[in-house]
Design an enzyme around this catalytic site. Structure first.
Site, PDB file in Angstrom:
ATOM      1  CB  THR A 104      37.402 -13.864   0.571  1.00  0.00           C
ATOM      2  OG1 THR A 104      38.489 -14.224   1.438  1.00  0.00           O
ATOM      3  CG2 THR A 104      36.132 -13.697   1.396  1.00  0.00           C
ATOM      4  CG  PHE A 163      47.410 -11.289   2.956  1.00  0.00           C
ATOM      5  CD1 PHE A 163      47.333 -12.586   2.478  1.00  0.00           C
ATOM      6  CD2 PHE A 163      48.173 -11.041   4.081  1.00  0.00           C
ATOM      7  CE1 PHE A 163      48.013 -13.617   3.101  1.00  0.00           C
ATOM      8  CE2 PHE A 163      48.865 -12.064   4.715  1.00  0.00           C
ATOM      9  CZ  PHE A 163      48.787 -13.366   4.216  1.00  0.00           C
ATOM     10  CE1 TYR A 164      45.279 -16.112   3.504  1.00  0.00           C
ATOM     11  CE2 TYR A 164      43.582 -16.956   4.975  1.00  0.00           C
ATOM     12  CZ  TYR A 164      44.852 -17.026   4.459  1.00  0.00           C
ATOM     13  OH  TYR A 164      45.699 -18.022   4.891  1.00  0.00           O
ATOM     14  N   GLY A 165      41.689 -11.249   0.747  1.00  0.00           N
ATOM     15  CA  GLY A 165      40.749 -10.760  -0.251  1.00  0.00           C
ATOM     16  C   GLY A 165      41.432 -10.429  -1.563  1.00  0.00           C
ATOM     17  CE  LYS A 208      47.958 -17.043   7.130  1.00  0.00           C
ATOM     18  NZ  LYS A 208      46.803 -17.743   7.749  1.00  0.00           N
TER      19      LYS A 208
END
Length: 412
Positions: free
Chosen positions: A97, A132-134, A165
């Site tokens: 992503t 926050f991996y988007g 995380k």
């Protein structure tokens, strides 16, 4: 425990690019290991012309190697999760992503499922994500993807251990806020995005907050565990000394740090040793040097907006210099009869039985290739040659943006 690679002593067992079937496994196939027919996953494909391997095509046949009967490629988690057995190779999910052009769900699902299907049924697959991996537009996109995956495959939720995380303030990873209020907000956002489709097994603070004593942060996380918000506590980018302080207050399940042939600093060694003493596994992120060590990646092929274009090791002068390391590793891999990626993963795994590399890929056949790398045993000579390949050239550029470790939140 690691399976012993049979290498040239074993006949080649290749899977053709246009076949959906594996050849029969060789003698010594470990008991309980899943069937190698992955017809439901994406078939192996030849590398695209712009991403040719530096040595050989993907060697998924190495997955057939084994040790004595009954031994397994697995490790136990630490702390309150010490009863959970996970596979020795995990799966990083960021590339699904947090990229300029995320892949469709179908492709992402195929990659995740391929990894789960490679894990024996008496083990779990560690999958690693972040709040926050988007990116800035939709920070929780990665978690929402997981919710959709486990909606489609609810029976696979218990086959995985999910670590996520958080503890970042807003959408900026370099702004850390491990206050009790922000930790609660972060955990709640994660659980909301997962939508009840997958349990938050492990929550990690993405960095150590220099403003708050680590002991206080651990107490806050202990409280959230007692509330049932998540099950186990992890830490990330933590120094050996801070880890000792944290472990004295809370049961630590995992420690996530960057480990690869070109990211092996003195503090890395100290953390790995401390984790061994505390019986905590090390989750090794970016074990392939963000793709550079595979020998397939060219800077000019990176699309606009790719975060690696901002990293110090991906600047033109550094790329030209660091390519010498890749060339040396390619020669070792070619002699071994494995891919560069598999060589790097075998090296990371060789650092200890408590090391869990978490390579990531959006392609099922690359996932299969990477998992095969964990089955390879390197000789002492090969380990020395890899060490020399890196040290003789020297790595140019820091791990992130070339700033100080304090500015980048490293080794807190």
């Amino acid at each position: 425990m690691r399976w012993r690679g049979q290498g040239s002593q074993e006949k080649e067992r290749w899977r053709s690019a246009d076949s959906n079937e594996y050849n029969n496994p060789p003698p010594g196939w470990p008991p309980g290991y899943p069937n190698r027919d992955l017809a439901h996953s994406a078939p192996l494909q030849q590398p695209s012309p712009t991403f040719q391997f530096a040595c050989y095509p993907a060697r998924t046949d190495i997955m057939s190697t084994s040790t004595a009967a009954g031994e397994s490629l697995s490790t136990m988690l630490g702390g309150s999760a010490s009863n959970i057995k996970v596979h020795k190779t995990g799966l990083g999910l960021m590339l699904l992503t947090w990229v300029p052009n995320p892949v469709p769900d179908e492709q992402a699902f195929s990659a995740i499922k391929a990894a789960i299907d490679l894990v024996p049924t008496n083990e779990k697959l560690l999958i690693n994500s972040a709040r926050f991996y988007g990116g800035d537009e939709n920070p929780t996109a990665n978690l929402e993807l997981l919710a959709r995956f486990f909606t489609k495959y609810p029976e696979l939720a218990d086959r995985t251990v999910l670590s996520v995380k958080g503890g970042d303030a807003g959408t900026t990873i370099r702004t850390i806020d491990c206050s009790p209020e922000n930790l609660r907000r972060s955990v709640d956002e994660i659980n909301k995005a997962l939508d009840g489709k997958k349990r938050l097994d492990i929550f990690e603070c993405v960095r150590v907050d220099p403003k708050i004593p680590i002991e206080q942060v651990m107490e806050s996380l202990n409280g959230l565990v007692k509330e049932g918000k998540f099950d186990h506590i992890g830490v990330s980018e933590i120094s050996a000394e801070s880890l000792k302080k944290a472990a004295a207050v809370a049961p630590i399940a995992i420690v996530e740090i960057e480990v690869s042939p070109w990211s092996y600093e003195e503090e890395t060694k100290k953390v790995i040793a401390t984790c061994a003493d505390l019986k905590i596994p090390v989750v090794a992120y970016s074990p392939l040097g963000r793709g550079f060590l595979t020998g397939q990646l060219k800077k000019e092929d990176l699309p606009a907006g790719d975060m690696r274009l901002r990293f110090a090791r991906f600047q033109d002068e550094a790329v030209a210099h660091n390519q010498k390391i890749v060339d040396a590793l390619s020669a070792i891999a070619q002699k071994k009869g494995v891919t560069n990626a598999q060589l790097s993963l075998a090296w990371v795994s060789s650092l200890g039985s408590h090391i869990i590399p978490i390579p990531g890929s959006s392609k099922a056949h690359r996932v299969q290739e990477n998992f095969a790398g964990g089955n390879i045993t390197l000789t002492e000579e090969e380990l020395e040659n890899i060490k020399a390949a890196v040290e003789d050239v020297g790595v140019k550029g820091g791990r992130y943006f070339g700033m100080s470790k304090e500015q980048e939140g490293l080794w807190g």
